[in-house]
Structures are given as C-alpha cells and as structure tokens.
Design a protein around this motif. Structure first.
Motif, mmCIF file in Angstrom:
data_model
loop_
_atom_site.group_PDB
_atom_site.id
_atom_site.type_symbol
_atom_site.label_atom_id
_atom_site.label_comp_id
_atom_site.label_asym_id
_atom_site.label_seq_id
_atom_site.Cartn_x
_atom_site.Cartn_y
_atom_site.Cartn_z
ATOM 1 N N GLN A 61 5.804 2.379 -0.272
ATOM 2 C CA GLN A 61 4.494 3.951 0.307
ATOM 3 C C GLN A 61 3.691 3.402 0.239
ATOM 4 O OE1 GLN A 61 6.380 7.645 -1.187
ATOM 5 N NE2 GLN A 61 4.489 8.781 -1.214
ATOM 6 N N ILE A 62 3.588 3.293 -1.412
ATOM 7 C CA ILE A 62 1.403 2.734 -1.504
ATOM 8 C C ILE A 62 1.451 1.849 -0.834
ATOM 9 C CG2 ILE A 62 0.594 2.024 -3.380
ATOM 10 C CD1 ILE A 62 2.921 3.312 -5.151
ATOM 11 N N ALA A 63 2.367 1.457 -0.331
ATOM 12 C CA ALA A 63 1.822 -0.588 0.922
ATOM 13 C C ALA A 63 1.296 0.180 2.614
ATOM 14 C CB ALA A 63 2.606 -1.130 1.244
ATOM 15 N N LEU A 64 1.520 1.425 2.733
ATOM 16 C CA LEU A 64 1.693 2.285 4.014
ATOM 17 C C LEU A 64 0.450 3.183 3.529
ATOM 18 C CD1 LEU A 64 4.907 3.122 5.326
ATOM 19 C CD2 LEU A 64 2.983 1.448 6.341
ATOM 20 N N MET A 65 -0.049 3.815 2.306
ATOM 21 C CA MET A 65 -0.968 4.779 2.258
ATOM 22 C C MET A 65 -2.527 3.584 2.267
ATOM 23 S SD MET A 65 1.366 7.424 -0.572
ATOM 24 C CE MET A 65 -0.202 8.126 -1.179
ATOM 25 N N ALA A 204 -9.971 -6.613 -3.308
ATOM 26 C CA ALA A 204 -10.095 -5.320 -3.015
ATOM 27 C C ALA A 204 -9.128 -4.229 -3.194
ATOM 28 C CB ALA A 204 -11.141 -5.035 -2.041
ATOM 29 N N LEU A 205 -7.819 -5.317 -2.067
ATOM 30 C CA LEU A 205 -6.689 -3.944 -1.664
ATOM 31 C C LEU A 205 -5.918 -3.950 -3.024
ATOM 32 C CD1 LEU A 205 -5.009 -3.205 0.622
ATOM 33 C CD2 LEU A 205 -3.885 -5.339 1.061
ATOM 34 N N ALA A 206 -6.240 -5.048 -4.144
ATOM 35 C CA ALA A 206 -4.798 -5.065 -5.212
ATOM 36 C C ALA A 206 -5.500 -3.851 -5.970
ATOM 37 C CB ALA A 206 -4.859 -6.146 -5.990
ATOM 38 N N GLU A 207 -6.897 -3.760 -5.532
ATOM 39 C CA GLU A 207 -7.657 -2.900 -6.841
ATOM 40 C C GLU A 207 -7.176 -1.136 -6.088
ATOM 41 O OE1 GLU A 207 -8.682 -3.444 -9.549
ATOM 42 O OE2 GLU A 207 -8.864 -0.713 -9.979
ATOM 43 N N ARG A 208 -6.626 -0.848 -4.606
ATOM 44 C CA ARG A 208 -6.612 0.314 -4.168
ATOM 45 C C ARG A 208 -5.164 0.446 -4.740
ATOM 46 N NH1 ARG A 208 -8.546 3.155 -0.034
ATOM 47 N NH2 ARG A 208 -7.641 4.132 1.683
ATOM 48 N N LEU A 209 -4.849 -0.265 -4.683
ATOM 49 C CA LEU A 209 -3.145 -0.142 -4.595
ATOM 50 C C LEU A 209 -2.868 0.099 -5.799
ATOM 51 C CD1 LEU A 209 -2.134 -3.464 -2.716
ATOM 52 C CD2 LEU A 209 -0.916 -1.063 -1.790
ATOM 53 N N ARG A 210 -3.513 -0.235 -6.831
ATOM 54 C CA ARG A 210 -3.522 0.133 -8.270
ATOM 55 C C ARG A 210 -3.906 1.265 -8.572
ATOM 56 N NH1 ARG A 210 -2.570 -4.155 -12.217
ATOM 57 N NH2 ARG A 210 -3.991 -5.292 -10.558
ATOM 58 N N MET A 211 -4.737 2.304 -7.945
ATOM 59 C CA MET A 211 -5.540 3.443 -8.218
ATOM 60 C C MET A 211 -4.453 4.155 -7.113
ATOM 61 S SD MET A 211 -9.821 3.370 -6.822
ATOM 62 C CE MET A 211 -9.936 4.190 -6.637
ATOM 63 N N ILE A 212 -3.908 4.052 -5.967
ATOM 64 C CA ILE A 212 -2.840 5.528 -5.214
ATOM 65 C C ILE A 212 -1.529 5.339 -6.423
ATOM 66 C CG2 ILE A 212 -1.746 4.879 -2.985
ATOM 67 C CD1 ILE A 212 -3.761 4.015 -1.687
ATOM 68 N N ALA A 213 -1.010 3.777 -6.561
ATOM 69 C CA ALA A 213 0.224 4.500 -8.042
ATOM 70 C C ALA A 213 -0.965 4.984 -9.426
ATOM 71 C CB ALA A 213 0.368 2.509 -8.024
ATOM 72 N N ASN A 214 -2.096 5.361 -9.146
ATOM 73 C CA ASN A 214 -2.150 6.123 -10.561
ATOM 74 C C ASN A 214 -3.041 7.451 -10.149
ATOM 75 O OD1 ASN A 214 -2.567 6.657 -13.481
ATOM 76 N ND2 ASN A 214 -3.920 4.670 -12.999
ATOM 77 N N HIS A 215 -2.190 7.823 -9.004
ATOM 78 C CA HIS A 215 -3.190 8.659 -8.963
ATOM 79 C C HIS A 215 -4.584 9.223 -8.197
ATOM 80 C CE1 HIS A 215 -0.203 11.383 -11.125
ATOM 81 N NE2 HIS A 215 -0.089 10.523 -12.368
ATOM 82 N N GLY A 216 -4.526 7.586 -8.085
ATOM 83 C CA GLY A 216 -6.361 7.908 -7.161
ATOM 84 C C GLY A 216 -7.767 7.616 -8.492
ATOM 85 N N GLN A 217 -7.180 6.968 -9.177
ATOM 86 C CA GLN A 217 -7.626 6.940 -10.531
ATOM 87 C C GLN A 217 -8.582 5.860 -10.375
ATOM 88 O OE1 GLN A 217 -7.499 9.853 -14.406
ATOM 89 N NE2 GLN A 217 -5.131 8.550 -13.480
ATOM 90 N N SER A 218 -10.124 6.237 -10.493
ATOM 91 C CA SER A 218 -10.607 4.955 -9.965
ATOM 92 C C SER A 218 -11.026 4.407 -12.179
ATOM 93 C CB SER A 218 -12.343 5.032 -10.371
ATOM 94 O OG SER A 218 -12.386 6.510 -9.737
ATOM 95 N N ARG A 219 -11.054 5.936 -12.645
ATOM 96 C CA ARG A 219 -10.924 5.742 -14.342
ATOM 97 C C ARG A 219 -10.596 6.920 -14.456
ATOM 98 N NH1 ARG A 219 -17.210 7.534 -16.214
ATOM 99 N NH2 ARG A 219 -17.699 8.021 -14.559
#
Ligand SMILES: *Cc1c(COP(=O)(O)O)cnc(C)c1O
Length: 370
Positions: A61-65, A204-219
């Motif tokens: 799901q996160i990958a598709l998001m 860059a994609l890794a960062e985006r996936l990490r954010m999506i998995a964590n409520h879309g938080q950048s910090r």
C-alpha cells in the motif's frame, strides 16, 4: 505446513538474547534493533535502502501511495496470487488489471503484461510466487518502454535471485523501483508477529516511503503528506536480527526438502513437479505440485494421514466476492483457472527431516495407486 516451534528450539539462545535486550532497553518503538535490522537486510540484499513497516500488505500500500496515482488509474497484476496484492490496489481506488500467469512458473507472463497496457496503466506488480523469481528482464524492458514503475511483491521470495541474460544476479525485491516483503511468521524470514519492509535503491524515494509509513512526517509534528502509521516494532526487529544470519541456511534446508520431493515424484504420470526456471534461484516458500487428477481427494487423503497439504490459491483474486465489478481482465486467464484447479502445496519448512519427507512422499504416491 510449517514448524516454527522446532525452529525456535534450535535457535532459542540467540532469539531469547535478542528479545531480552529489547525488554531491558524498553525501547519498544523504533528502538536500535529496527535500524540495525534495516541496515543488515539492505546489506544482505545488496540494496540501497530498506524501510521497515508493519506488514507486507502495508508495504504494498505504501509503495502504491508513493506513486501518487489517481482514482481509476490501472495497475497490472496477476489474479493467481494472495488477495493482499490486489486488495491494496482496490483500496486506493485504483483498478486492478488481471493478467494470466505462465502455467509452468506460476508467475506473471510478460507477453500478457504487454497486451494489458492501456493509456491508463500506471504501474505493474509482479509477484514472485512460491519463492521463484518472475522473468524480470522482459518485464523491465516493457516497463521502460512505457515509462511504468514496477513494484515487486517479494513477500514469498526473500533471498531468491534473478539471473540476467548477461549472467548478473540480483536478489528479488531489489530489481525494480520498489520491492515489498513480509515477515509474517510462516514466510521464509518470519518474525513472531507481523512485520514487513520496503526496498529501493532510490534515495529520494526511500525518504518518501519512510515519510508515508510515518504519518507523512518530514520531522516530528510536521506532516507534508497523508500517510499511514505502519511500524515494525522493536521486538519483531530483534527476532529478525537473530534470524537473518540464518536465512541462507533456511533457504538451503528448503531447497534440500524440495530436492527430496522432486526425486520422489519425478516422472510420476499424475504429478508435475515444480518447474525451476533457469533465470531463477528458487527459495521454495511453497513446494507446489500440479496434480492432474483428483486433486481435492488427494488433499483429503493427506489430511486423514495428518499431512497438512494446502491449496494456494483455490479462488482467483478476480473471482473473489470483494472484486465483483472491480478490475479488468486481460484475456481469459485460462492458465490461472487451470492452475487453481490443480495445484497443491506440501509441507515445506526448515525443520523437515527425512522420515517426515519420506512419509509425505509415500502418502502422495499411495493415493494414486489406490
Ligand atoms: C503474505 C503475502 C502478502 C502480505 O503480507 P502480510 O505481511 O501478511 O500483510 C502479500 N503478498 C503475498 C504474495 C503474500 O504471500
């Protein structure tokens, strides 16, 4: 089908010590083992980035998001797979486009993928079913030609390899844009609860996936995207840390069991043993036979003899009630239907001994002489 208890007994000191460390540190969320495991798994896979998450379904799901698709966009996938592969496509308002599989490999057929592409196609999800790699090179060619991302569903194939035409080898899940995997207890690398991960080589994609998995938080408390809450907890990461060094041995044991079964059933008139594609290093998440007559009666017979044979999967995804009226079929899916009526998976795990294997193989053969 699996013997997690015996495997735990064999690895108990390492697993217990690893869990004990988490209990004493009390860092239950995002503790050191989570980061350590992600780093070690990336090293094992020779991949750029591993982003842990709560389970394999979330990973998909996160990958598709991360691809930012619009409702109605099409995602090409097999119908002969576990429900989760397709569920997440529909959940995000996207349209699954079902293509047929190759009747020998059980995996998505690149020529069928080519036929399924429309102007609305936005992604392809091949599934490395039962632990065997899909034929990735033709899929990568098609994807490149049409500018489409590929998400590998690697839930059943961690440690498997694909061999390119020039002889280079890559671990499945690291070949396309994003790989998704599951650490469900019965998977080849399983924890003691739920777990999953995303794999990519793109920073860059890794960062985006990490954010999506964590409520879309950048910090913390700054949310740039709508995401989800999907974490691998520290206790599960600790179990995985203890088990990862044994993954190659787990694979060796599974392949030895598969070799035994292969030898037992080779040339049998009613049984086709699993095909091993020359481009794939098979890790046998499942050992799946094609049985040419009385498949269901065989399963009954084995159950009476206390052998837990299983059918993966008796109902194709597009035939599930949940998908009525959703999705599009590419062709007749003739091979998928044919397989769903003939496949049977025998017990396959790391703790099978030769007496058990002999008993299972004899039972299957006895069924066909009676
Ligand atoms: C197990 C599995 C999943 C889902 O993994 P979970 O961790 O159970 O959510 C997805 N796809 C395939 C092919 C699987 O076998």
């Amino acid at each position: 089908m699996v013997d997690l208890r015996s495997q735990y007994q064999r690895l108990k000191p390492q697993i217990d010590a690893s869990i004990q460390q988490v209990l004493e540190s009390a860092a239950f969320i995002n503790g050191p083992p989570v980061h350590e495991f992600a780093r070690k798994l990336a090293e094992y896979l020779q991949a750029g980035y591993v982003i842990p998450c709560a389970n394999g379904t979330d990973a998909l799901q996160i990958a598709l998001m991360a691809l930012e698709l619009k409702p109605g966009d099409e995602v090409i996938c097999p119908s002969f797979t576990y429900f989760a592969t397709v569920e997440v496509i529909a959940l995000l308002g996207l349209t699954p486009v079902f293509v047929d599989v190759n009747p020998r490999t059980f995996n998505i057929e690149p020529d069928e993928v080519k036929k399924a592409i429309s102007p609305r196609t936005k992604a392809i999800i091949p599934v490395h079913l039962y632990g065997q790699s899909c034929d990735m090179e033709p899929l990568l060619d098609i994807a490149r030609h049409h500018g489409l991302p590929i998400i590998e569903d690697n839930a059943q194939a961690i440690g498997a390899e694909y061999v390119f035409r020039d002889g280079t080898r890559k671990k499945t899940g690291t070949i396309a844009l994003i790989g998704c995997t599951s650490f469900f207890p019965s998977k080849n690398l399983g924890c003691y609860g739920d777990g999953g991960a995303l794999i990519t080589n793109d920073a860059a994609l890794a960062e985006r996936l990490r954010m999506i998995a964590n409520h879309g938080q950048s910090r913390r408390y700054y949310h740039d995207l709508i995401g989800v809450n999907s974490r691998l907890d520290s206790l599960q990461a600790a179990v995985l840390m203890a088990k990862l060094p044994h993954l190659d041995d787990f694979i060796r044991r599974r392949r030895a069991a598969a070799d035994f079964y292969d030898a037992a059933f080779a040339g049998h008139p009613d049984i086709t043993i699993p095909y091993r594609a020359p481009y794939s290093f098979h890790v046998f998440h499942q050992y799946t036979l094609i049985v040419h007559r009385e498949r269901d009666a065989l399963v009954q017979y084995l159950h009476q003899r206390n052998i837990p044979a299983m059918i993966y999967y008796p109902v194709l995804c597009h035939q599930q009630k949940a998908f009525v009226g959703k999705g599009r079929l590419c062709g007749t899916l003739h091979h998928s239907y044919w397989l769903s009526q003939r496949v049977v998976s025998l017990p396959m795990h790391t703790e099978l001994d030769s007496d058990q294997l002999q008993y299972i193989a004899n039972s299957v053969k006895e069924f066909f002489v009676t």
